[in-house]
Design a protein around this motif. Structure first.
Motif, PDB file in Angstrom:
ATOM      1  N   ILE A 132       8.750 -13.053 -17.430  1.00 55.76           N
ATOM      2  CA  ILE A 132       7.182 -11.971 -16.731  1.00 55.76           C
ATOM      3  C   ILE A 132       7.568 -11.225 -17.658  1.00 55.76           C
ATOM      4  O   ILE A 132       6.469 -10.442 -18.757  1.00 55.76           O
ATOM      5  N   ASP A 133       8.508 -10.108 -18.116  1.00 55.25           N
ATOM      6  CA  ASP A 133       8.568  -9.995 -19.366  1.00 55.25           C
ATOM      7  C   ASP A 133       8.715  -9.476 -21.044  1.00 55.25           C
ATOM      8  O   ASP A 133       7.894  -9.390 -21.456  1.00 55.25           O
ATOM      9  N   ALA A 134       8.618 -11.121 -21.381  1.00 58.15           N
ATOM     10  CA  ALA A 134       8.496 -11.609 -22.327  1.00 58.15           C
ATOM     11  C   ALA A 134       6.946 -11.879 -22.905  1.00 58.15           C
ATOM     12  O   ALA A 134       6.425 -11.634 -23.937  1.00 58.15           O
ATOM     13  N   GLU A 175       1.927 -21.388  -8.102  1.00 60.58           N
ATOM     14  CA  GLU A 175       3.318 -20.914  -8.603  1.00 60.58           C
ATOM     15  C   GLU A 175       4.050 -20.142  -8.805  1.00 60.58           C
ATOM     16  O   GLU A 175       3.899 -20.163 -10.421  1.00 60.58           O
ATOM     17  N   SER A 176       4.649 -19.377  -8.418  1.00 63.59           N
ATOM     18  CA  SER A 176       4.986 -18.054  -9.209  1.00 63.59           C
ATOM     19  C   SER A 176       6.065 -17.674  -9.246  1.00 63.59           C
ATOM     20  O   SER A 176       7.265 -18.189  -8.746  1.00 63.59           O
ATOM     21  N   GLY A 177       6.824 -16.810  -9.818  1.00 67.05           N
ATOM     22  CA  GLY A 177       8.170 -16.996 -10.075  1.00 67.05           C
ATOM     23  C   GLY A 177       8.752 -15.602  -9.682  1.00 67.05           C
ATOM     24  O   GLY A 177       9.671 -15.517  -8.837  1.00 67.05           O
ATOM     25  N   GLU A 178       8.450 -14.383 -10.051  1.00 71.60           N
ATOM     26  CA  GLU A 178       9.264 -13.308  -9.306  1.00 71.60           C
ATOM     27  C   GLU A 178       8.806 -12.892  -8.612  1.00 71.60           C
ATOM     28  O   GLU A 178       7.652 -13.271  -8.216  1.00 71.60           O
ATOM     29  N   ARG A 179       9.205 -11.945  -7.842  1.00 76.18           N
ATOM     30  CA  ARG A 179       8.157 -11.170  -6.435  1.00 76.18           C
ATOM     31  C   ARG A 179       7.290 -10.514  -6.822  1.00 76.18           C
ATOM     32  O   ARG A 179       7.454 -10.449  -7.514  1.00 76.18           O
ATOM     33  N   TRP A 180       6.787 -10.654  -5.992  1.00 76.64           N
ATOM     34  CA  TRP A 180       5.150 -10.396  -6.281  1.00 76.64           C
ATOM     35  C   TRP A 180       5.725  -8.476  -6.311  1.00 76.64           C
ATOM     36  O   TRP A 180       4.538  -8.081  -7.319  1.00 76.64           O
ATOM     37  N   GLN A 181       6.037  -7.589  -5.854  1.00 78.25           N
ATOM     38  CA  GLN A 181       6.399  -6.206  -5.828  1.00 78.25           C
ATOM     39  C   GLN A 181       7.321  -6.344  -7.461  1.00 78.25           C
ATOM     40  O   GLN A 181       5.990  -5.160  -8.463  1.00 78.25           O
ATOM     41  N   GLU A 182       7.712  -6.495  -8.025  1.00 74.70           N
ATOM     42  CA  GLU A 182       8.064  -6.526  -9.467  1.00 74.70           C
ATOM     43  C   GLU A 182       7.317  -7.565 -10.347  1.00 74.70           C
ATOM     44  O   GLU A 182       7.038  -6.530 -11.239  1.00 74.70           O
ATOM     45  N   VAL A 183       6.363  -8.195 -10.475  1.00 77.22           N
ATOM     46  CA  VAL A 183       5.259  -8.676 -11.366  1.00 77.22           C
ATOM     47  C   VAL A 183       3.898  -7.679 -10.901  1.00 77.22           C
ATOM     48  O   VAL A 183       4.050  -7.092 -11.947  1.00 77.22           O
ATOM     49  N   ARG A 224       1.429  -1.218  -0.029  1.00 77.29           N
ATOM     50  CA  ARG A 224      -0.364  -0.173  -0.098  1.00 77.29           C
ATOM     51  C   ARG A 224       0.480   1.120   0.148  1.00 77.29           C
ATOM     52  O   ARG A 224       0.649   2.020  -0.323  1.00 77.29           O
ATOM     53  N   GLU A 225       1.767   1.245   0.843  1.00 78.43           N
ATOM     54  CA  GLU A 225       2.721   2.682   0.835  1.00 78.43           C
ATOM     55  C   GLU A 225       3.398   2.827  -0.166  1.00 78.43           C
ATOM     56  O   GLU A 225       3.649   3.841  -0.932  1.00 78.43           O
ATOM     57  N   ALA A 226       3.857   1.961  -1.136  1.00 80.22           N
ATOM     58  CA  ALA A 226       4.561   1.866  -2.223  1.00 80.22           C
ATOM     59  C   ALA A 226       3.492   2.372  -3.573  1.00 80.22           C
ATOM     60  O   ALA A 226       3.887   2.925  -3.880  1.00 80.22           O
ATOM     61  N   THR A 273      -5.595 -11.271 -13.413  1.00 82.59           N
ATOM     62  CA  THR A 273      -4.798 -10.337 -14.257  1.00 82.59           C
ATOM     63  C   THR A 273      -3.372 -10.584 -13.775  1.00 82.59           C
ATOM     64  O   THR A 273      -2.078 -10.394 -14.195  1.00 82.59           O
ATOM     65  N   PHE A 274      -3.280 -11.298 -11.852  1.00 84.52           N
ATOM     66  CA  PHE A 274      -2.469 -11.751 -11.486  1.00 84.52           C
ATOM     67  C   PHE A 274      -2.240 -12.958 -11.448  1.00 84.52           C
ATOM     68  O   PHE A 274      -3.113 -13.315 -10.853  1.00 84.52           O
ATOM     69  N   ASN A 275      -1.412 -13.687 -10.872  1.00 90.41           N
ATOM     70  CA  ASN A 275      -1.585 -15.603 -10.757  1.00 90.41           C
ATOM     71  C   ASN A 275      -1.826 -14.981  -9.572  1.00 90.41           C
ATOM     72  O   ASN A 275      -2.157 -16.466  -8.944  1.00 90.41           O
ATOM     73  N   ASP A 276      -1.442 -14.350  -7.956  1.00 91.79           N
ATOM     74  CA  ASP A 276      -1.881 -14.437  -7.194  1.00 91.79           C
ATOM     75  C   ASP A 276      -2.186 -12.997  -6.536  1.00 91.79           C
ATOM     76  O   ASP A 276      -2.117 -12.012  -6.548  1.00 91.79           O
TER      77      ASP A 276
END
Length: 428
Positions: free
Chosen positions: A196-198, A251-259, A147-149, A234-237
């Motif tokens: 995720i970028d691809a 099963e998610s890959g990158e950190r949720w903040q980056e996603v 939320r702060e971000a 839109t998001f997996n988790d």
């Protein structure tokens, strides 16, 4: 815990506090936390204080004799650990639940790790010592960081809309382009190892392709509006625990903040692209069973980003929504909750279908393309652009095509063109 004063004085203090606040909200809590009354006593004194505030004579009430017992309190937080202790002679707190209520501890944030209760003395003069330790739950910290971000990001940008590029695209003639992106599942761990970028770049390229084809096909006359739809998941988790809204592990890959950041930036870029191509842009982000909480954040922050853009509307309703365009009404929902017959009846109840010749629901969730018609309401499900993950691979759900869909709607004739972008392997 005994009162720090006698009951009559406590009532006067409470009545003055009520005058200061202008209402009685939280008065019992004030009596408990500030004046030291136990729960039942706090409610009784707060009730008397309300009557005194309204004109009753304090002398008309009977009060208990002051308690002369002492109490020792302690409450300290070190990092993510909370320790509390209460040691007293006669004290009404003898259970863990009463201790939590006394210190007003939020159990959604603090998880109990240790509890200790001891009792000594006689029945006439009992003594209690109650101690407990709590650990801050990791998810609470992560959600707060989330939320702060968001707040910081919105405060730092929120740009003014730029000047529209010249020359403008072909002038519109009652045409709206709907761009449907269902079940993006950003952040999931694909069996082919796709980052995720691809995945997001492929979606962005598909949107650009759909817009260009809609604008430059020989029988098109331009676009009055673009309805950009992200139709659930839109998001997996949905949280720092890497689970869906209902708690199913993912099963998610990158950190949720980056996603989250990358999806947010994708939406900003895509919306701006749509704004260049059409007179108006409507953005619909529908929640799915994977991402109800994150969808709210995304809609909230995009609304703030585009709040100065008069011709961009980020619609706030995320459960289901409706597109109204000439003879056409389109319902938007993820499609995981309601039965087909209920969807058909809901769109007839929640919208004005008078004069409408085309009534449809556009759904996701099943990751496959299907159509069904109930009482004249067409139910379309759309494919996902998302690559296969381990769950779908083990289940054998690997053969459906992946795509993003564009549909052009004319105000008088309904659907007049469609532009699917189908992904073959790793290419569009």
């Amino acid at each position: 815990m005994p009162l720090i004063t006698d009951e009559a004085t406590a009532v006067r203090v409470l009545a003055n506090e009520m005058r200061r606040r202008g209402n009685s909200t939280g008065l019992a809590n004030f009596a408990r936390l500030t004046l030291g009354a136990h729960s039942e006593q706090a409610r009784r004194l707060a009730d008397i204080a309300e009557q005194v505030h309204d004109g009753a004579d304090i002398e008309d009430f009977e009060f208990a004799e002051p308690e002369k017992d002492t109490v020792t309190l302690s409450k300290n937080i070190e990092g993510r650990t909370l320790n509390v202790e209460l040691k007293a002679d006669r004290v009404p707190i003898t259970t863990f639940e009463e201790l939590v209520e006394f210190y007003d501890i939020d159990l959604k944030r603090w998880r109990p790790t240790k509890q200790h209760f001891s009792f000594w003395g006689s029945a006439e003069r009992p003594n209690f010592n109650i101690r407990a330790s709590f650990e801050e739950q990791a998810y609470h910290s992560l959600a707060q960081e989330d939320r702060e971000a968001l707040r910081e990001w919105v405060a730092s940008i929120a740009p003014e809309p730029p000047t529209r590029p010249e020359p403008r695209p072909l002038e519109g003639n009652g045409n709206m382009l709907e761009i449907m992106i269902a079940d993006l599942h950003a952040g999931k761990l694909a069996v082919n190892g796709e980052p995720i970028d691809a995945s997001l770049e492929r979606v962005k390229a598909a949107v650009s392709d759909i817009i260009n084809r809609a604008l430059h096909t020989t029988d098109m006359w331009g676009l009055d509006r673009i309805a950009l739809v992200f139709n659930g998941d839109t998001f997996n988790d949905d949280n720092g625990k890497r689970t869906t809204t209902g708690g199913t592990p993912q099963e998610s890959g990158e950190r949720w903040q980056e996603v989250y950041r990358k999806v947010r930036e994708l939406l900003v870029e895509v919306i701006r692209h749509c704004w260049v191509a059409a007179d108006e842009v409507d953005v619909y982000i529908i929640e799915g069973n994977h991402d109800r909480e994150r969808t709210f954040y995304l809609v909230d922050v995009l609304s703030a980003y585009f709040h100065k853009w008069e011709d961009v509307t980020v619609h706030q309703e995320t459960l289901r929504n409706y597109i109204d365009w000439g003879v056409t009404t389109i319902g938007l929902a993820h499609g995981d909750e309601m039965k087909p017959i209920d969807l058909a009846m809901t769109i007839l109840r929640e919208t004005n279908t008078q004069g409408k010749h085309v009534i449809e629901w556009h759904l996701g969730h099943h990751h496959t393309r299907t159509e069904d018609e109930i009482h004249g309401v067409l139910l379309r499900r759309f494919r996902t652009p998302s690559p296969v993950d381990d769950y779908h691979n083990r289940k054998g759900f690997t053969h459906n095509a992946r795509s993003v869909m564009g549909i052009v709607w004319n105000k008088e004739r309904g659907e007049i063109a469609s532009f699917p972008v189908t992904f073959i392997g790793d290419e569009a």
